[in-house]
Design a protein around this motif. Structure first.
Motif, PDB file in Angstrom:
ATOM      1  N   VAL A  81      58.504  93.192  15.467  1.00 37.17           N
ATOM      2  CA  VAL A  81      57.124  93.653  15.535  1.00 37.17           C
ATOM      3  C   VAL A  81      56.685  93.593  16.993  1.00 37.17           C
ATOM      4  CG1 VAL A  81      54.753  93.220  14.766  1.00 37.17           C
ATOM      5  CG2 VAL A  81      56.667  92.826  13.199  1.00 37.17           C
ATOM      6  N   HIS A  82      55.958  94.613  17.447  1.00 38.71           N
ATOM      7  CA  HIS A  82      55.533  94.658  18.849  1.00 38.71           C
ATOM      8  C   HIS A  82      54.357  93.714  19.056  1.00 38.71           C
ATOM      9  CE1 HIS A  82      54.057  97.128  22.535  1.00 38.71           C
ATOM     10  NE2 HIS A  82      54.647  95.993  22.875  1.00 38.71           N
ATOM     11  N   THR A  83      54.647  92.563  19.611  1.00 37.89           N
ATOM     12  CA  THR A  83      53.650  91.542  19.924  1.00 37.89           C
ATOM     13  C   THR A  83      53.790  91.147  21.393  1.00 37.89           C
ATOM     14  OG1 THR A  83      55.144  89.702  19.404  1.00 37.89           O
ATOM     15  CG2 THR A  83      53.847  90.632  17.567  1.00 37.89           C
ATOM     16  N   PRO A  84      52.852  90.365  21.916  1.00 36.92           N
ATOM     17  CA  PRO A  84      52.990  89.889  23.303  1.00 36.92           C
ATOM     18  C   PRO A  84      54.290  89.122  23.530  1.00 36.92           C
ATOM     19  CG  PRO A  84      50.743  89.580  22.562  1.00 36.92           C
ATOM     20  CD  PRO A  84      51.517  90.036  21.352  1.00 36.92           C
ATOM     21  N   PHE A  85      54.811  88.461  22.490  1.00 42.13           N
ATOM     22  CA  PHE A  85      56.080  87.742  22.651  1.00 42.13           C
ATOM     23  C   PHE A  85      57.203  88.700  23.036  1.00 42.13           C
ATOM     24  CE2 PHE A  85      60.200  86.615  20.890  1.00 42.13           C
ATOM     25  CZ  PHE A  85      60.436  85.400  21.518  1.00 42.13           C
ATOM     26  N   VAL A  86      57.255  89.859  22.381  1.00 42.89           N
ATOM     27  CA  VAL A  86      58.302  90.830  22.674  1.00 42.89           C
ATOM     28  C   VAL A  86      58.199  91.307  24.120  1.00 42.89           C
ATOM     29  CG1 VAL A  86      59.173  93.146  22.144  1.00 42.89           C
ATOM     30  CG2 VAL A  86      58.561  91.579  20.293  1.00 42.89           C
ATOM     31  N   ASP A  87      57.000  91.624  24.559  1.00 43.15           N
ATOM     32  CA  ASP A  87      56.813  92.075  25.936  1.00 43.15           C
ATOM     33  C   ASP A  87      57.231  90.996  26.929  1.00 43.15           C
ATOM     34  OD1 ASP A  87      55.818  94.526  25.105  1.00 43.15           O
ATOM     35  OD2 ASP A  87      53.743  93.828  25.078  1.00 43.15           O
ATOM     36  N   GLY A  88      56.867  89.745  26.631  1.00 40.03           N
ATOM     37  CA  GLY A  88      57.237  88.648  27.514  1.00 40.03           C
ATOM     38  C   GLY A  88      58.733  88.410  27.543  1.00 40.03           C
ATOM     39  N   LEU A 112      65.324  98.320  21.605  1.00 38.19           N
ATOM     40  CA  LEU A 112      64.900  97.417  20.541  1.00 38.19           C
ATOM     41  C   LEU A 112      64.119  98.161  19.462  1.00 38.19           C
ATOM     42  CD1 LEU A 112      63.796  94.278  22.605  1.00 38.19           C
ATOM     43  CD2 LEU A 112      65.945  94.645  21.382  1.00 38.19           C
ATOM     44  N   SER A 113      63.315  99.122  19.891  1.00 41.79           N
ATOM     45  CA  SER A 113      62.542  99.907  18.924  1.00 41.79           C
ATOM     46  C   SER A 113      63.450 100.674  17.988  1.00 41.79           C
ATOM     47  CB  SER A 113      61.621 100.886  19.660  1.00 41.79           C
ATOM     48  OG  SER A 113      60.668 100.199  20.439  1.00 41.79           O
ATOM     49  N   LYS A 114      64.521 101.240  18.535  1.00 40.39           N
ATOM     50  CA  LYS A 114      65.415 102.072  17.737  1.00 40.39           C
ATOM     51  C   LYS A 114      66.401 101.268  16.904  1.00 40.39           C
ATOM     52  CE  LYS A 114      64.975 106.263  20.472  1.00 40.39           C
ATOM     53  NZ  LYS A 114      65.649 107.282  21.318  1.00 40.39           N
ATOM     54  N   ILE A 138      61.126  90.634  27.001  1.00 40.93           N
ATOM     55  CA  ILE A 138      61.771  91.714  27.758  1.00 40.93           C
ATOM     56  C   ILE A 138      61.559  91.520  29.256  1.00 40.93           C
ATOM     57  CG2 ILE A 138      61.747  94.184  28.209  1.00 40.93           C
ATOM     58  CD1 ILE A 138      61.026  94.617  25.261  1.00 40.93           C
ATOM     59  N   ALA A 139      60.332  91.214  29.661  1.00 41.61           N
ATOM     60  CA  ALA A 139      60.032  91.047  31.085  1.00 41.61           C
ATOM     61  C   ALA A 139      60.832  89.906  31.694  1.00 41.61           C
ATOM     62  CB  ALA A 139      58.535  90.807  31.267  1.00 41.61           C
ATOM     63  N   LYS A 140      61.011  88.827  30.922  1.00 43.26           N
ATOM     64  CA  LYS A 140      61.727  87.659  31.431  1.00 43.26           C
ATOM     65  C   LYS A 140      63.223  87.906  31.539  1.00 43.26           C
ATOM     66  CE  LYS A 140      62.768  82.820  30.337  1.00 43.26           C
ATOM     67  NZ  LYS A 140      62.521  81.701  29.390  1.00 43.26           N
ATOM     68  N   ASN A 141      63.791  88.565  30.528  1.00 42.53           N
ATOM     69  CA  ASN A 141      65.244  88.683  30.454  1.00 42.53           C
ATOM     70  C   ASN A 141      65.792  89.999  31.005  1.00 42.53           C
ATOM     71  OD1 ASN A 141      66.249  86.205  28.749  1.00 42.53           O
ATOM     72  ND2 ASN A 141      64.392  86.921  27.736  1.00 42.53           N
ATOM     73  N   TYR A 142      64.942  91.020  31.148  1.00 42.30           N
ATOM     74  CA  TYR A 142      65.417  92.324  31.612  1.00 42.30           C
ATOM     75  C   TYR A 142      64.476  92.908  32.658  1.00 42.30           C
ATOM     76  CZ  TYR A 142      68.142  91.829  27.326  1.00 42.30           C
ATOM     77  OH  TYR A 142      68.973  91.362  26.328  1.00 42.30           O
ATOM     78  N   PRO A 143      64.240  92.180  33.758  1.00 38.08           N
ATOM     79  CA  PRO A 143      63.314  92.695  34.786  1.00 38.08           C
ATOM     80  C   PRO A 143      63.812  94.020  35.353  1.00 38.08           C
ATOM     81  CG  PRO A 143      64.596  90.831  35.618  1.00 38.08           C
ATOM     82  CD  PRO A 143      64.854  90.892  34.158  1.00 38.08           C
ATOM     83  N   GLY A 144      62.885  94.959  35.445  1.00 42.84           N
ATOM     84  CA  GLY A 144      63.228  96.274  35.959  1.00 42.84           C
ATOM     85  C   GLY A 144      63.795  97.221  34.924  1.00 42.84           C
ATOM     86  N   GLN A 145      64.089  96.717  33.733  1.00 40.66           N
ATOM     87  CA  GLN A 145      64.647  97.554  32.665  1.00 40.66           C
ATOM     88  C   GLN A 145      63.728  97.589  31.438  1.00 40.66           C
ATOM     89  OE1 GLN A 145      68.933  96.679  31.898  1.00 40.66           O
ATOM     90  NE2 GLN A 145      68.606  94.988  33.320  1.00 40.66           N
ATOM     91  N   GLU A 146      62.462  97.249  31.659  1.00 38.38           N
ATOM     92  CA  GLU A 146      61.562  97.053  30.524  1.00 38.38           C
ATOM     93  C   GLU A 146      61.497  98.261  29.588  1.00 38.38           C
ATOM     94  OE1 GLU A 146      60.143  94.131  33.639  1.00 38.38           O
ATOM     95  OE2 GLU A 146      60.878  96.197  33.596  1.00 38.38           O
ATOM     96  N   ASP A 147      61.334  99.443  30.137  1.00 40.51           N
ATOM     97  CA  ASP A 147      61.167 100.631  29.288  1.00 40.51           C
ATOM     98  C   ASP A 147      62.429 100.917  28.480  1.00 40.51           C
ATOM     99  OD1 ASP A 147      58.609 100.916  30.217  1.00 40.51           O
ATOM    100  OD2 ASP A 147      59.089 102.505  31.653  1.00 40.51           O
ATOM    101  N   ALA A 148      63.579 100.809  29.122  1.00 39.66           N
ATOM    102  CA  ALA A 148      64.847 101.111  28.447  1.00 39.66           C
ATOM    103  C   ALA A 148      65.125 100.097  27.338  1.00 39.66           C
ATOM    104  CB  ALA A 148      65.994 101.125  29.455  1.00 39.66           C
ATOM    105  N   ILE A 149      64.883  98.822  27.610  1.00 36.33           N
ATOM    106  CA  ILE A 149      65.137  97.792  26.603  1.00 36.33           C
ATOM    107  C   ILE A 149      64.139  97.906  25.455  1.00 36.33           C
ATOM    108  CG2 ILE A 149      65.185  95.318  26.169  1.00 36.33           C
ATOM    109  CD1 ILE A 149      67.594  96.372  27.713  1.00 36.33           C
ATOM    110  N   PHE A 150      62.892  98.226  25.790  1.00 36.27           N
ATOM    111  CA  PHE A 150      61.902  98.407  24.732  1.00 36.27           C
ATOM    112  C   PHE A 150      62.328  99.531  23.785  1.00 36.27           C
ATOM    113  CE2 PHE A 150      58.091 100.183  22.812  1.00 36.27           C
ATOM    114  CZ  PHE A 150      57.432  99.044  22.371  1.00 36.27           C
ATOM    115  N   GLU A 151      62.797 100.628  24.346  1.00 33.23           N
ATOM    116  CA  GLU A 151      63.245 101.747  23.511  1.00 33.23           C
ATOM    117  C   GLU A 151      64.454 101.354  22.664  1.00 33.23           C
ATOM    118  OE1 GLU A 151      64.585 106.464  23.886  1.00 33.23           O
ATOM    119  OE2 GLU A 151      64.186 105.267  25.682  1.00 33.23           O
TER     120      GLU A 151
END
Length: 254
Positions: free
Chosen positions: A184-191, A208-210, A193-206
């Protein structure tokens, strides 16, 4: 339909993410909501948001892993009809990457925290002739999710406790169910991704979404809508059930 008028609801971890969505929706549907939250600022944001809509809700600083704190908080709240055990924390790691401290921390919140609230709350429901308990589990309890050893163990325990409470208190008119979300897209997910994949946020979000066959993450409001149904009088024939809400993850991911 799905009115919670003249009902009091306790929502643990109700200050952010799924818990915030549940607290907000329940209050809008007429419940007197009490948020139990370690993060007092987050809880206050929910209280203020509802106050802007003319709705009164209440917050209580409480660590659900501390039984005495839970008992005191429940005593201060008094009679209620709905308990949502939503508070929980995550841990990323396989068995060999999970230290004893990691394991104890996850079980202290995700398992003992649910037990503490059940221990404090079920006698209150018994004394008033019934009520509803809803626990937050996860699809991790049903399928193998990589790198989630301790979290999976904790959510399996939540499902087992749900069945036990549903069986033991059936005659006291206490219904107990659980919800098992996928990602589920919550602040935890954003945090995360930002912590573990800096600079790749958009790609990792996509990516995980898929991972959900439906092609996206769930929304907190969608989980809250299912919670509302299960805690409403319209779900009076439902107990001892787990509800995956997962975009097809469990049944269609093959």
């Amino acid at each position: 339909m799905f009115s919670l008028q003249q009902k009091t609801a306790i929502v643990t971890g109700g200050g952010s993410g799924i818990g915030r969505a549940i607290s907000t929706l329940f209050a809008r549907q007429g419940a007197t909501v009490h948020i139990l939250e370690r993060n007092a600022e987050a809880a206050q944001e929910v209280i203020d948001q509802l106050a802007d809509e003319g709705i009164t809700a209440h917050s209580h600083a409480c660590d659900v892993s501390d039984q005495q704190a839970v008992l005191q908080t429940f005593d201060a709240i008094g009679p209620f009809q709905i308990l949502v055990n939503n508070a929980g924390i995550a841990h990323v790691g396989r068995l060999d990457q999970t230290t004893e401290d990691d394991f104890d921390r996850i079980l202290r919140v995700n398992v003992k925290g649910v037990y503490n609230c059940l221990y404090a709350g079920v006698p209150v429901l018994q004394a008033q002739g019934g009520g509803v308990v809803l626990n937050m589990s996860s699809i991790a309890a049903m399928v193998g999710i990589p790198d989630r050893f301790a979290y999976t163990a904790s959510k399996g325990a939540v499902q087992a406790m749900t069945l036990s409470v549903a069986r033991d208190y059936l005659a006291q008119n206490i219904r107990c169910n659980c919800i098992s979300p996928a990602r589920v897209h919550t602040p935890f997910v954003d945090g995360f991704i930002a912590k573990n994949y800096p600079g790749q946020e958009d790609a990792i979000f996509e990516k995980l979404s898929k991972s959900q066959p439906i092609g996206r993450m769930g929304k907190p409001d969608e989980i809250a809508a299912l919670a509302l149904y299960l805690c409403s009088d319209e779900a009076g024939f439902i107990t001892g059930c787990d509800y995956p809400i997962d975009g097809g993850f469990v049944r269609l991911n093959n």
